[in-house]
Design a protein around this motif. Structure first.
Motif, PDB file in Angstrom:
ATOM      1  N   GLY A   6     -37.956   6.040  48.327  1.00 46.86           N
ATOM      2  CA  GLY A   6     -38.081   5.847  46.885  1.00 46.86           C
ATOM      3  C   GLY A   6     -38.504   7.077  46.121  1.00 46.86           C
ATOM      4  N   THR A   7     -38.724   8.189  46.825  1.00 53.28           N
ATOM      5  CA  THR A   7     -39.092   9.450  46.174  1.00 53.28           C
ATOM      6  C   THR A   7     -38.268  10.579  46.793  1.00 53.28           C
ATOM      7  N   ILE A   8     -38.304  11.733  46.134  1.00 54.22           N
ATOM      8  CA  ILE A   8     -37.567  12.901  46.609  1.00 54.22           C
ATOM      9  C   ILE A   8     -38.555  13.991  46.977  1.00 54.22           C
ATOM     10  N   ASN A   9     -38.501  14.457  48.212  1.00 54.11           N
ATOM     11  CA  ASN A   9     -39.379  15.560  48.600  1.00 54.11           C
ATOM     12  C   ASN A   9     -38.646  16.892  48.388  1.00 54.11           C
ATOM     13  N   LEU A  10     -39.326  17.991  48.661  1.00 51.56           N
ATOM     14  CA  LEU A  10     -38.763  19.305  48.378  1.00 51.56           C
ATOM     15  C   LEU A  10     -37.468  19.558  49.140  1.00 51.56           C
ATOM     16  N   SER A  11     -37.448  19.268  50.419  1.00 55.15           N
ATOM     17  CA  SER A  11     -36.245  19.556  51.202  1.00 55.15           C
ATOM     18  C   SER A  11     -35.068  18.710  50.731  1.00 55.15           C
ATOM     19  N   GLU A  12     -35.325  17.471  50.335  1.00 57.73           N
ATOM     20  CA  GLU A  12     -34.259  16.618  49.803  1.00 57.73           C
ATOM     21  C   GLU A  12     -33.738  17.164  48.482  1.00 57.73           C
ATOM     22  N   PHE A  13     -34.648  17.622  47.638  1.00 57.81           N
ATOM     23  CA  PHE A  13     -34.262  18.195  46.351  1.00 57.81           C
ATOM     24  C   PHE A  13     -33.417  19.449  46.551  1.00 57.81           C
ATOM     25  N   GLN A  14     -33.857  20.313  47.461  1.00 53.22           N
ATOM     26  CA  GLN A  14     -33.122  21.553  47.699  1.00 53.22           C
ATOM     27  C   GLN A  14     -31.735  21.278  48.267  1.00 53.22           C
ATOM     28  N   HIS A  15     -31.602  20.212  49.034  1.00 50.42           N
ATOM     29  CA  HIS A  15     -30.290  19.850  49.592  1.00 50.42           C
ATOM     30  C   HIS A  15     -29.306  19.538  48.480  1.00 50.42           C
ATOM     31  N   VAL A  16     -29.739  18.781  47.483  1.00 49.34           N
ATOM     32  CA  VAL A  16     -28.846  18.422  46.379  1.00 49.34           C
ATOM     33  C   VAL A  16     -28.600  19.621  45.465  1.00 49.34           C
ATOM     34  N   ILE A  17     -29.651  20.393  45.167  1.00 52.80           N
ATOM     35  CA  ILE A  17     -29.495  21.557  44.299  1.00 52.80           C
ATOM     36  C   ILE A  17     -28.511  22.560  44.895  1.00 52.80           C
ATOM     37  N   SER A  18     -28.477  22.657  46.218  1.00 57.05           N
ATOM     38  CA  SER A  18     -27.570  23.604  46.875  1.00 57.05           C
ATOM     39  C   SER A  18     -26.111  23.276  46.584  1.00 57.05           C
ATOM     40  N   ARG A  19     -25.848  22.049  46.126  1.00 56.21           N
ATOM     41  CA  ARG A  19     -24.483  21.630  45.823  1.00 56.21           C
ATOM     42  C   ARG A  19     -24.144  21.843  44.346  1.00 56.21           C
ATOM     43  N   SER A  20     -25.072  22.389  43.588  1.00 54.82           N
ATOM     44  CA  SER A  20     -24.826  22.682  42.178  1.00 54.82           C
ATOM     45  C   SER A  20     -24.636  24.184  42.018  1.00 54.82           C
ATOM     46  N   PRO A  21     -23.393  24.670  41.946  1.00 55.47           N
ATOM     47  CA  PRO A  21     -23.142  26.119  41.940  1.00 55.47           C
ATOM     48  C   PRO A  21     -23.696  26.842  40.723  1.00 55.47           C
ATOM     49  N   ASP A  22     -23.925  26.122  39.634  1.00 53.61           N
ATOM     50  CA  ASP A  22     -24.408  26.770  38.411  1.00 53.61           C
ATOM     51  C   ASP A  22     -25.927  26.864  38.344  1.00 53.61           C
ATOM     52  N   PHE A  23     -26.613  26.237  39.286  1.00 54.46           N
ATOM     53  CA  PHE A  23     -28.069  26.154  39.168  1.00 54.46           C
ATOM     54  C   PHE A  23     -28.743  27.517  39.156  1.00 54.46           C
ATOM     55  N   ALA A  24     -28.496  28.334  40.179  1.00 56.76           N
ATOM     56  CA  ALA A  24     -29.211  29.600  40.310  1.00 56.76           C
ATOM     57  C   ALA A  24     -28.959  30.518  39.122  1.00 56.76           C
ATOM     58  N   SER A  25     -27.709  30.552  38.627  1.00 56.61           N
ATOM     59  CA  SER A  25     -27.390  31.450  37.525  1.00 56.61           C
ATOM     60  C   SER A  25     -27.956  30.991  36.201  1.00 56.61           C
ATOM     61  N   SER A  26     -28.209  29.685  36.057  1.00 58.29           N
ATOM     62  CA  SER A  26     -28.742  29.175  34.793  1.00 58.29           C
ATOM     63  C   SER A  26     -30.259  29.090  34.806  1.00 58.29           C
ATOM     64  N   PHE A  27     -30.860  29.101  35.986  1.00 57.99           N
ATOM     65  CA  PHE A  27     -32.319  29.015  36.120  1.00 57.99           C
ATOM     66  C   PHE A  27     -32.894  30.421  35.977  1.00 57.99           C
ATOM     67  N   LYS A  28     -32.904  30.924  34.746  1.00 53.81           N
ATOM     68  CA  LYS A  28     -33.374  32.290  34.555  1.00 53.81           C
ATOM     69  C   LYS A  28     -33.977  32.474  33.168  1.00 53.81           C
ATOM     70  N   ILE A  29     -34.873  33.438  33.091  1.00 51.10           N
ATOM     71  CA  ILE A  29     -35.487  33.858  31.842  1.00 51.10           C
ATOM     72  C   ILE A  29     -35.445  35.378  31.847  1.00 51.10           C
ATOM     73  N   VAL A  30     -34.818  35.951  30.851  1.00 53.90           N
ATOM     74  CA  VAL A  30     -34.670  37.406  30.779  1.00 53.90           C
ATOM     75  C   VAL A  30     -35.331  37.913  29.508  1.00 53.90           C
TER      76      VAL A  30
END
Length: 220
Positions: free
Chosen positions: A195-219
């Motif tokens: 019923g909850t999401i732990n870090l490894s589960e979250f990272q598994h799903v995020i790894s399938r979002s190709p835009d995540f790393a490029s949009s997660f930024k502050i310049v």
């Protein structure tokens, strides 16, 4: 650490470069921007490295002001016991994680911490509800109703996502690099079905979002 004058020493620059994903130029710019938030008489290197800047001051930076998660970002990176201020090294850590060169694992780790609103080490329905509220805004004209929130989280069959709905709509700005639906996050991430999401589960799903790393930024 410390020094005299208003410019970081070469030794300190090398040390910060080794400890972050930032270039020397980016570190110098970060220090200048941090010092601009300090009183004029406290902008020497030695004082700036000991000073703390309030969240209100940090949030006044244009690069953070429009970010829907700005307060959570600052609190996650604050080393203050009350999490209401940032030191220069806190500020540097923040910019390092949000830099283009930070690794996807580092970015997803801190994204998880930012979205974990109650700091219990897991993401639950309440965390996801607060995530959506941050994205849609807290005003009466933008906040989702209880029924809308439930539909968004429960709607597994149609894959309702955090998509872009166009200028002026109530869903404007929902993207923020999260092109996965809440249903995907809840249903596909919860591998152990607790019923909850732990870090490894979250990272598994995020790894399938190709835009995540490029949009997660502050310049700066």
């Amino acid at each position: 650490m410390g020094g005299s004058g208003s410019r970081l020493s070469k030794e300190l620059l090398v040390e910060y470069q080794d400890l972050t994903f930032l270039t020397k130029q980016e570190i110098l710019l970060a220090h200048r921007r941090f010092c601009e938030l300090l009183p004029q008489e406290h902008r020497s290197v030695e004082e700036s490295l000991q000073a703390r800047v309030s969240l209100e001051q940090i949030l006044s930076l244009p690069e953070l002001k429009a970010n829907p998660f700005k307060e959570r970002i600052c609190r996650v990176f604050s080393t203050s016991p009350t999490r209401d201020s940032l030191s220069f090294e806190d500020f540097l850590d923040l910019l390092s994680v949000f830099s283009d060169t930070a690794t996807p694992d580092i970015k997803s780790h801190y994204a998880f911490r930012i979205f974990d609103f109650d700091d219990d080490g897991t993401l639950n329905r309440e965390d996801l509800s607060q995530l959506v509220n941050c994205l849609t805004g807290e005003g009466e004209d933008t906040r989702l109703s209880a029924s809308e929130m439930k539909q968004l989280i429960d709607n597994v069959s149609n894959g309702a996502g955090l998509g872009w709905a166009g200028p002026g709509s109530r869903r404007e700005g929902l993207g923020f690099g999260l092109k996965l639906s809440l249903s995907q996050i809840l249903e596909e991430s919860d591998i152990d079905r607790d019923g909850t999401i732990n870090l490894s589960e979250f990272q598994h799903v995020i790894s399938r979002s190709p835009d995540f790393a490029s949009s997660f930024k502050i310049v700066l």
